[in-house]
Scaffold this active site. Structure first.
Site: not given
Ligand code: SAH
Length: 483
Positions: A251, A273, A386
């Protein structure tokens, strides 16, 4: 040039070994000798308590007193582990006179054999020596290598040992056997052992030996959580799979730091995406996974955070299952856990929050299906994944459903990465503060009393951009939006 040492793995089962010295250093060597099945005699005026207990239990023999050469009678090896160099020297001299190899702990010069640093996985042992020149380097390498090798290698060694004759008989030609092994080791057998399915692994080995179907390489997919960005938050299992991967489908959220740890010649394909700008569809990702796995490759499907938390990992497994592709799943540290930890926000707290909800409010659709009444209840922490664009709606709904305007929040942008920013405030000011500070994706929102703790407990990167007291104007504006 120094002459190299001759590496040797000695079978000490039921053989007598003398250890001179009764302290902590001796105790460590004795533990290793006992693990190898040696009959240990320990010679010393006194024993440290652990050794004393072993002697009383009859697990080792205690020769009480000062060293005398007669202690060496009938032994195969000797270890001198006293802190008196003269005693150690006397053991070496008496040993040499009897053609015995003697190790002096931490003294390469006196030693006639040395003990390596060892990595063990069952019967598999990897030994490291620097000829005593740099024991710290050997120890460091050992630690590095420990991380590389999966625990299931022990089971793999045992399985191959069990069928060794059969394999040799079935594949008498050395070149053919080597090629067969290479395919075997890249295929289902090690993976099934990692999955703790020893019977299936054995069956796969025997099928491969019969030379049909499984002999060609079988592809598989590992759905791997890459964590939030800081490469140190990767699991060992994830690291090992990245080291073996033929293809990595990752990703956009996966950090460059994490990708840098993967095997150099793995093919890397970004299947990122972006919200609103899907440059590859979910179906496209499915097609890529299938294509590479069906071509016999080891695919790592690398996802930000955890693959099963808002990661569509479930859908991907359903597709793999439907097509009979083998898979495994490696959890990752999800954004909520990482952002909370790296912002100094305990997600639960005996006084403020007894439960935690992971919520996504990614697009209008999902927001409208949310249970706002439940989400607005107090004494809980919300971790909201989000797009930043949804903040005004979220704020309005929480307020409208009764969450207090003074509830603290923390917005964590780029959690765990060097550029991490934490913006705090109260629910009344949420969207205004996000706008003022121009918060961008990826960002995670934490709402609840615990969010305020970031101000005192933060430890990583820049200090939080803390709340100003909400002005009457922002409060009433927010309440108006909510109404
Ligand atoms: N599978 C991922 C989430 C994917 S959805 C997980 O478990 O973390 C994507 C969302 O994850 C982003 O919009 C944000 O809200 C959050 N996110 C992912 N990585 C992040 C990071 N390093 N810092 C802050 N938010 C994060």
């Amino acid at each position: 040039m120094t002459t190299p040492l001759f590496p040797l793995f000695a079978d000490l089962q039921n053989r007598a070994v003398l250890v001179v010295g009764g302290g902590a250093v001796a105790a460590r060597k004795i533990a290793a000798l006992l693990a190898a099945g040696a009959r240990v005699r320990v010679g010393a005026p006194r024993l440290e308590p652990g050794l004393q207990a072993l002697a009383e239990a009859g697990a080792i023999e205690h020769l009480r007193g000062e060293f005398i050469p007669a202690w060496l009678d009938d032994v195969w090896l000797a270890v001198a582990a006293t802190d008196d160099r003269e005693v150690n020297r006397a053991v070496v001299a008496a040993g040499s006179a009897r053609r015995l190899l003697v190790n002096v702990v931490d003294d390469a010069e006196l030693s006639s054999f040395q003990l390596p640093s060892v990595i063990e996985r069952g019967a598999l042992q990897i030994a490291i020596s620097t000829r005593g020149a740099a024991p710290m380097l050997a120890r460091h390498l050992r630690e590095t290598l420990e991380a590389q090798f999966d625990e299931s290698l022990g089971a793999l060694t045992a399985l191959l040992g069990k069928h060794r004759r059969r394999i040799r008989a079935g594949l008498p030609d050395l070149v053919a056997r080597r090629r067969w092994f290479e395919r075997l080791l890249a295929g289902a057998v090690p993976r099934l052992l990692r999955q703790r399915q020893p019977l299936k692994a054995e069956r796969a080995l025997l099928t491969a030996l019969r030379g049909n179907r499984e002999a060609r390489s079988v592809g598989s997919v590992a759905l791997v959580g890459a964590g939030p960005g800081d490469a140190g938050l990767l699991t060992l299992r994830a690291l090992r799979l990245l080291n073996e991967a033929d293809v990595i489908l990752h990703d956009r959220l996966v950090s460059a730091e994490v990708l840098a740890l993967a095997r150099r010649d793995a093919e890397r394909i970004e299947v990122g995406k972006q919200a609103g700008n899907h440059h590859i569809t979910q179906d496209g990702i499915h097609a890529l996974m299938l294509e590479h796995a069906q071509a016999g490759r080891r695919v790592v499907r690398l996802k930000g955070g955890d693959p099963f938390v808002f990661g569509r990992g479930g859908e991907e497994l359903e597709v793999l299952r439907a097509h009979g592709i083998a898979y495994e799943v490696v959890p990752g540290i999800t954004a909520a856990l990482a952002c909370a930890a790296y912002a100094g926000i305990p997600l639960t707290h005996r006084e403020h929050a007894q439960s935690l909800r992971l919520v996504t409010a990614h697009c209008r659709d999902s927001e409208d299906r949310l249970d706002w009444t439940g989400l607005a209840a107090d004494r809980q922490t919300l971790a909201i994944y989000m797009g930043v664009a949804g903040l005004p709606h979220l704020q309005a709904q929480l307020l409208a459903h009764g969450r207090s305007a003074t509830t603290p929040f923390a917005l964590i942008e780029n959690g765990s990465r060097p550029e991490q920013r934490v913006i705090t405030g109260t629910l009344a000011e949420l969207s205004e503060r996000a706008r003022t500070h121009d918060v961008v994706s990826p960002a995670l929102l934490i709402v609840g009393e615990v969010a305020a703790l970031a101000e005192s407990l933060h430890w990583f990167g820049a200090a939080p951009v803390t709340a100003t007291v909400a002005s009457e104007a922002t409060l009433s504006a927010a309440l108006r939006t909510a109404a």
